[in-house]
Design a protein around this motif. Structure first.
Motif, PDB file in Angstrom:
ATOM      1  N   THR A 248      -6.249  -0.754  -4.548  1.00  0.00           N
ATOM      2  CA  THR A 248      -7.092  -1.942  -4.627  1.00  0.00           C
ATOM      3  C   THR A 248      -7.258  -2.394  -6.072  1.00  0.00           C
ATOM      4  O   THR A 248      -7.122  -3.584  -6.399  1.00  0.00           O
TER       5      THR A 248
ATOM      6  N   ARG B 155       0.824  -1.214   0.000  1.00  0.00           N
ATOM      7  CA  ARG B 155       0.000   0.000   0.000  1.00  0.00           C
ATOM      8  C   ARG B 155       0.854   1.259   0.000  1.00  0.00           C
ATOM      9  O   ARG B 155       0.625   2.190  -0.785  1.00  0.00           O
TER      10      ARG B 155
ATOM     11  N   ALA C 288      -6.629   4.595  -1.799  1.00  0.00           N
ATOM     12  CA  ALA C 288      -7.040   3.233  -1.462  1.00  0.00           C
ATOM     13  C   ALA C 288      -7.687   2.550  -2.658  1.00  0.00           C
ATOM     14  O   ALA C 288      -7.465   1.362  -2.913  1.00  0.00           O
ATOM     15  N   GLU C 289      -8.487   3.305  -3.415  1.00  0.00           N
ATOM     16  CA  GLU C 289      -9.150   2.716  -4.582  1.00  0.00           C
ATOM     17  C   GLU C 289      -8.139   2.327  -5.652  1.00  0.00           C
ATOM     18  O   GLU C 289      -8.227   1.263  -6.263  1.00  0.00           O
TER      19      GLU C 289
ATOM     20  N   GLU D 175       1.155   4.013  -3.040  1.00  0.00           N
ATOM     21  CA  GLU D 175       0.841   5.429  -2.831  1.00  0.00           C
ATOM     22  C   GLU D 175       1.985   6.313  -3.310  1.00  0.00           C
ATOM     23  O   GLU D 175       1.763   7.321  -3.990  1.00  0.00           O
TER      24      GLU D 175
ATOM     25  N   PRO E 132      -6.525  12.404  -1.931  1.00  0.00           N
ATOM     26  CA  PRO E 132      -7.487  11.968  -0.926  1.00  0.00           C
ATOM     27  C   PRO E 132      -7.259  10.499  -0.571  1.00  0.00           C
ATOM     28  O   PRO E 132      -7.027   9.657  -1.452  1.00  0.00           O
ATOM     29  N   ASP E 133      -7.318  10.192   0.709  1.00  0.00           N
ATOM     30  CA  ASP E 133      -7.028   8.832   1.150  1.00  0.00           C
ATOM     31  C   ASP E 133      -7.910   7.793   0.473  1.00  0.00           C
ATOM     32  O   ASP E 133      -7.450   6.698   0.138  1.00  0.00           O
ATOM     33  N   ASP E 134      -9.188   8.137   0.262  1.00  0.00           N
ATOM     34  CA  ASP E 134     -10.080   7.157  -0.341  1.00  0.00           C
ATOM     35  C   ASP E 134      -9.714   6.877  -1.793  1.00  0.00           C
ATOM     36  O   ASP E 134      -9.865   5.759  -2.290  1.00  0.00           O
ATOM     37  N   LEU E 135      -9.174   7.902  -2.498  1.00  0.00           N
ATOM     38  CA  LEU E 135      -8.755   7.695  -3.894  1.00  0.00           C
ATOM     39  C   LEU E 135      -7.501   6.826  -3.954  1.00  0.00           C
ATOM     40  O   LEU E 135      -7.387   5.927  -4.797  1.00  0.00           O
TER      41      LEU E 135
END
Length: 242
Positions: free
Chosen positions: A235, A209, A231-232, A213, A226-229
């Motif tokens: 994934t 991860r 992570a996506e 990043e 953004p953290d959610d982006l």
């Protein structure tokens, strides 16, 4: 690790086989490009194995010879076999046995094996070609370290795999043989890379991860996402750089 192996080959004067194993897109070719660019005193030649097509058995070798002789890589077009053999003899030097050029001409694709070896069985022909290419590589490595890179080795024919192993085991040369392959190579040859102290396998794993990043930020030249982006992306990519 690759640089250390090249230094070992230079120091000991013996060949070494290194196989880089990884899934498609994991960075095998990029790793070798970076390594090749870092070795100023190495002669690097690259050949790619093909999954299908006519005359693919020794395609990777043909590419390497074409580079040395400044030939087209399609074979059989515009270059008479006799001219190729003369150029090979000039490259090898006067002290080389003329039989080496004869056999290398077959590996270039400009001379048909059936014409050069009438009535000779395929195993004996393959042995002759292995011997000639080994002698050719020894000539290239007389005053420098040679790095031979075989890309997509999982698509290699049995004859080419035999040739690669023969080089790594028997060449009297400062030679680093690098094979880039997907894991299925080991399904074809379960004992691949088992030459003990003279063989190394490097397995490239997926990015974690944090690594993913860092790569995303570097590619997009952004200070943060953004953290959610992030992570996506991590994934969806499964840690695969490509």
């Amino acid at each position: 690790r690759l640089r250390a192996l090249a230094e070992r080959v230079e120091r000991e004067g013996r060949p070494h086989l290194v196989t880089v194993i990884g899934e498609p897109g994991i960075g095998k070719s990029r790793l070798l490009r970076e390594f090749a660019a870092s070795g100023r005193h190495h002669l690097v030649r690259v050949g790619r194995c093909l999954p299908y097509g006519e005359g693919i058995e020794y395609h990777a070798i043909r590419s390497m010879l074409a580079k040395e002789l400044d030939l087209a890589t399609d074979g059989g077009v515009g270059e008479p076999g006799e001219r190729i053999e003369r150029r090979l003899r000039d490259l090898l030097g006067a002290e080389a046995a003329p039989e080496i050029a004869d056999r290398l001409a077959v590996l270039t694709g400009y001379v048909d094996a059936a014409v050069r070896f009438p009535g000779v069985n395929a195993d004996d022909v393959a042995a002759e070609l292995r011997w000639a290419f080994r002698r050719f590589v020894e000539t290239l490595a007389r005053d420098r370290t040679v790095v031979l890179v075989f890309e997509d080795l999982h698509w290699a024919s049995a004859a080419l795999l035999d040739l690669v192993e023969d080089l790594a085991e028997r060449a009297a040369a400062r030679l680093l043989v690098c094979g880039l392959a997907r894991p299925e190579l080991l399904d074809q040859r379960a004992g691949w890379g088992a030459q003990g102290a003279h063989a190394t396998t490097i397995r490239l794993r997926s990015l974690g991860r944090t690594e993913a990043e860092h790569l995303v930020l570097e590619l997009l030249r952004l200070a943060r996402l953004p953290d959610d982006l992030v992570a996506e992306i991590a994934t969806r990519s499964g840690g695969n750089p490509l």
